[in-house]
Design a protein around this motif. Structure first.
Motif, PDB file in Angstrom:
ATOM      1  N   SER A 259      91.203  44.729  22.402  1.00  0.00           N
ATOM      2  CA  SER A 259      91.252  43.454  23.126  1.00  0.00           C
ATOM      3  C   SER A 259      91.965  42.391  22.292  1.00  0.00           C
ATOM      4  O   SER A 259      92.769  41.611  22.809  1.00  0.00           O
ATOM      5  CB  SER A 259      89.833  42.983  23.450  1.00  0.00           C
TER       6      SER A 259
ATOM      7  N   GLN B 200      94.478  50.883  19.862  1.00  0.00           N
ATOM      8  CA  GLN B 200      94.066  51.392  21.174  1.00  0.00           C
ATOM      9  C   GLN B 200      93.371  52.735  21.050  1.00  0.00           C
ATOM     10  O   GLN B 200      93.810  53.641  20.362  1.00  0.00           O
ATOM     11  CB  GLN B 200      95.291  51.529  22.068  1.00  0.00           C
ATOM     12  N   THR B 201      92.252  52.890  21.753  1.00  0.00           N
ATOM     13  CA  THR B 201      91.516  54.149  21.668  1.00  0.00           C
ATOM     14  C   THR B 201      91.262  54.732  23.051  1.00  0.00           C
ATOM     15  O   THR B 201      90.419  55.579  23.227  1.00  0.00           O
ATOM     16  CB  THR B 201      90.157  53.954  20.986  1.00  0.00           C
ATOM     17  N   VAL B 202      92.000  54.239  24.028  1.00  0.00           N
ATOM     18  CA  VAL B 202      91.825  54.818  25.365  1.00  0.00           C
ATOM     19  C   VAL B 202      93.172  55.314  25.862  1.00  0.00           C
ATOM     20  O   VAL B 202      94.221  54.866  25.407  1.00  0.00           O
ATOM     21  CB  VAL B 202      91.273  53.782  26.362  1.00  0.00           C
ATOM     22  N   ASP B 203      93.116  56.225  26.788  1.00  0.00           N
ATOM     23  CA  ASP B 203      94.334  56.864  27.260  1.00  0.00           C
ATOM     24  C   ASP B 203      94.974  56.110  28.407  1.00  0.00           C
ATOM     25  O   ASP B 203      95.436  56.712  29.362  1.00  0.00           O
ATOM     26  CB  ASP B 203      94.002  58.294  27.708  1.00  0.00           C
ATOM     27  N   ASP B 204      94.990  54.805  28.313  1.00  0.00           N
ATOM     28  CA  ASP B 204      95.562  54.029  29.408  1.00  0.00           C
ATOM     29  C   ASP B 204      96.763  53.272  28.857  1.00  0.00           C
ATOM     30  O   ASP B 204      96.630  52.322  28.102  1.00  0.00           O
ATOM     31  CB  ASP B 204      94.508  53.045  29.922  1.00  0.00           C
TER      32      ASP B 204
ATOM     33  N   PRO C 205      88.928  58.352  15.625  1.00  0.00           N
ATOM     34  CA  PRO C 205      89.006  58.335  17.090  1.00  0.00           C
ATOM     35  C   PRO C 205      90.132  59.271  17.545  1.00  0.00           C
ATOM     36  O   PRO C 205      91.222  59.229  16.990  1.00  0.00           O
ATOM     37  CB  PRO C 205      89.352  56.885  17.411  1.00  0.00           C
TER      38      PRO C 205
ATOM     39  N   ASP D 262      91.805  59.224  20.223  1.00  0.00           N
ATOM     40  CA  ASP D 262      92.850  58.630  21.059  1.00  0.00           C
ATOM     41  C   ASP D 262      93.829  57.805  20.255  1.00  0.00           C
ATOM     42  O   ASP D 262      94.792  57.268  20.782  1.00  0.00           O
ATOM     43  CB  ASP D 262      92.200  57.755  22.143  1.00  0.00           C
TER      44      ASP D 262
END
Lengths: 340, 340
Positions: free
Chosen positions: B105, B128-132, B191, B193
């Motif tokens: 964020s 970033q740790t999400v696949d978006d 992580p 991702d």
DNA sequence: TTGTATGCGTTATCAT
DNA sequence: ATGATAACGCATACAA
């Protein structure tokens, strides 16, 4: 050239004036709710990003702060930067970070560039090692808001956040004197024209004089803030005839102490039996050394936080008073001084 | 409001037009030598500092690049920043440094702010740790020049400078297998991702599979990049029944390894006799640990240098090709793996 | 509520 | 060689 969408484009798209768009996006009064909604929706759809450059030109405010540090690998400064960021992050300032690499010429260049960028203020920990204050006199006279931190330049009429270096230096020296009964104590100094270099040295002198111990010239070695300097300075001390060797060494900071320790080890001597040593900083490595280093912990994060707060106040408050802030250190007693 | 002197002021002072002053100060042709001298002298006398904000508005170029790092206290990144600075310093770019503190964020907020500042380009090591990937898709589509470093986000059509994580991770794992004949090897991961988290884990898997060693689920512990995460993950491994305990542990990075070492020590076990361990990074502390840590040295400075060079080329060259650069690591064999 | 004119400091362009 | 004008994107002041 990131986003080419301007207020005008949005205005044309909607058949309104740029002003209406500006008002809507900045949440100003006197905009019809419906228009506002439409504007916001369209702006988003078109990928509008306000042009801060243009805003700055109009408002004469960039929401930007310059930070000048002398050394980025020395762990103290990144920690200060974290403290600064805590504050700027909350108050929506961006920071321009510049690392002068201990070179005053680079520092000057950086400050000039920051002025050209019209930063709202500058936080500086100076690399300056000469007694010529004309540069900062000029900078400050030109109206640039400045707050010094850690390495302050005094009597410039601007605020400063530092560590109580002199007293801390006295304390750690007195620890060697009163707890360990050392009498022959040497000092590896930093540059004397940098405030922390000077203050820490004077703190050492205070302690020695208070206990009427000799300040031999050969035991005061000019070193520097980095490992190599500490290493070289220690070599000098070790080159003395054995009977003239100091029993303990106080150093200007931990990197310097670590360099000195290296020299001591290479000579086959042991710490603290042959020579005791103490540092200043509480570097991340201090605790992990074979003989953990006794040193002074500096609350770097707090220094950064306070300096940033003070600068922002100075920026936003016409006549914020000049202030000299000192944060308190903590003695970290480990084994290199002779404690167990 | 640093320097209020503008071209116009100088122009009035000399009774010439602002254009002439501009030309003179920027060393443009078609200016009489005498006028030029006068202008330069007057500008200096009046303390003129060119307003980069205004220049940027007209040229649509700020000579500024944004740098987004996930962690400023982890020594790797300050060293990368030094590398970046070597380049920007020579090519007269200023850098905006922002530390996302491992929070996506904050990273997004920083990137938005940098866009608003109209930086000429951005160097990012993502938290970033999400696949978006929609966020960066949008950023890049909007025309912002981006170069990723260390923690890359792939297939975005932009350049990236990283370390050959996967192969290096395989190598250090194979060292444990072939040199020390360990068969029961655990992994403390970052992580999945984050690219380095994923790649290093895959490198570990490659080595284990190549030597047909078991990849037990209980030996693959999700940790993180920081000390606490390594500590917690190790606790999990140590909670296993003694006969199920691994003989060696590969960790995602040195801070994580240092946390794990702490847990091992607290349990009263010794390294490498009871449990061998290796890291990744060659943190400044690795060599100083009681049992010096075997790890992988990453040329951080070089990563920064290359990334900055590539970004500047991308900025100044309309169709600079996308490039995936990898810098080579070096195995640092110390004692924590069982070597002496 | 909305729009027009003007200016922030600089430079490109087209005069003179 | 020098100057006048317009433009960059936005917001202030004022007018409608």
């Amino acid at each position: 050239m990131s986003s080419d969408v301007t207020l005008k484009h949005i205005a044309e798209e909607l058949g309104v004036s740029a002003m209406t768009v500006s008002r809507a996006l900045n949440d100003r009064p006197n905009v019809d709710e419906k228009t506002k909604e439409k504007v916001i929706e369209t702006a988003k759809r078109m990928g509008y990003t306000p042009n801060q450059v243009a805003k700055s030109l109009v408002s004469n405010k960039t929401h930007t702060i310059g930070v000048v540090i002398p050394e980025i690998t020395h762990a103290f400064f990144p920690e200060v930067v974290r403290g600064i960021e805590e504050v700027t992050n909350d108050s929506d300032y961006q920071i321009f970070l510049t690392n002068a690499n201990e070179q005053f010429s680079r520092e000057k260049k950086a400050v000039r560039a920051l002025q050209a960028q019209r930063v709202d203020g500058i936080l500086i920990s100076s690399s300056q090692t000469v007694d010529d204050f004309s540069f900062y006199k000029e900078i400050i006279n030109s109206g640039t808001r400045v707050v010094f931190f850690d390495r302050c330049i005094e009597n410039m009429g601007v605020s400063c956040v530092s560590v109580n270096d002199r007293v801390s230096s006295t304390e750690i020296t007195e620890h060697l004197i009163t707890e360990h009964k050392f009498k022959k104590i040497a000092y590896i100094s930093g540059p004397q024209d940098v405030s922390v270099g000077h203050d820490r040295y004077m703190g050492f002198v205070d302690a020695m004089e208070k206990h009427t111990l000799p300040l031999k010239e050969k035991w005061i070695v000019r070193g520097g803030f980095q490992e190599e300097a500490g290493y070289d300075a220690m070599q000098e001390l070790l080159a003395l005839p054995v009977e003239e060797r100091p029993e303990a060494v106080v150093t200007v900071n931990d990197p310097s102490a670590i360099g000195a320790i290296q020299a001591i080890s290479e000579k086959g001597l042991s710490i603290p039996e042959d020579i005791a040593i103490v540092g200043f900083t509480d570097d991340i490595r201090a605790e992990l050394l074979k003989v953990p280093l006794t040193t002074v912990r500096q609350p770097a994060y707090e220094v950064g936080r306070l300096a940033a707060l003070k600068l922002i106040q100075t920026i936003e408050n016409k006549d914020e008073p000049e202030e000299i802030l000192e944060v308190q250190t903590e003695l970290k007693i480990r084994s290199s001084c002779g404690c167990s």
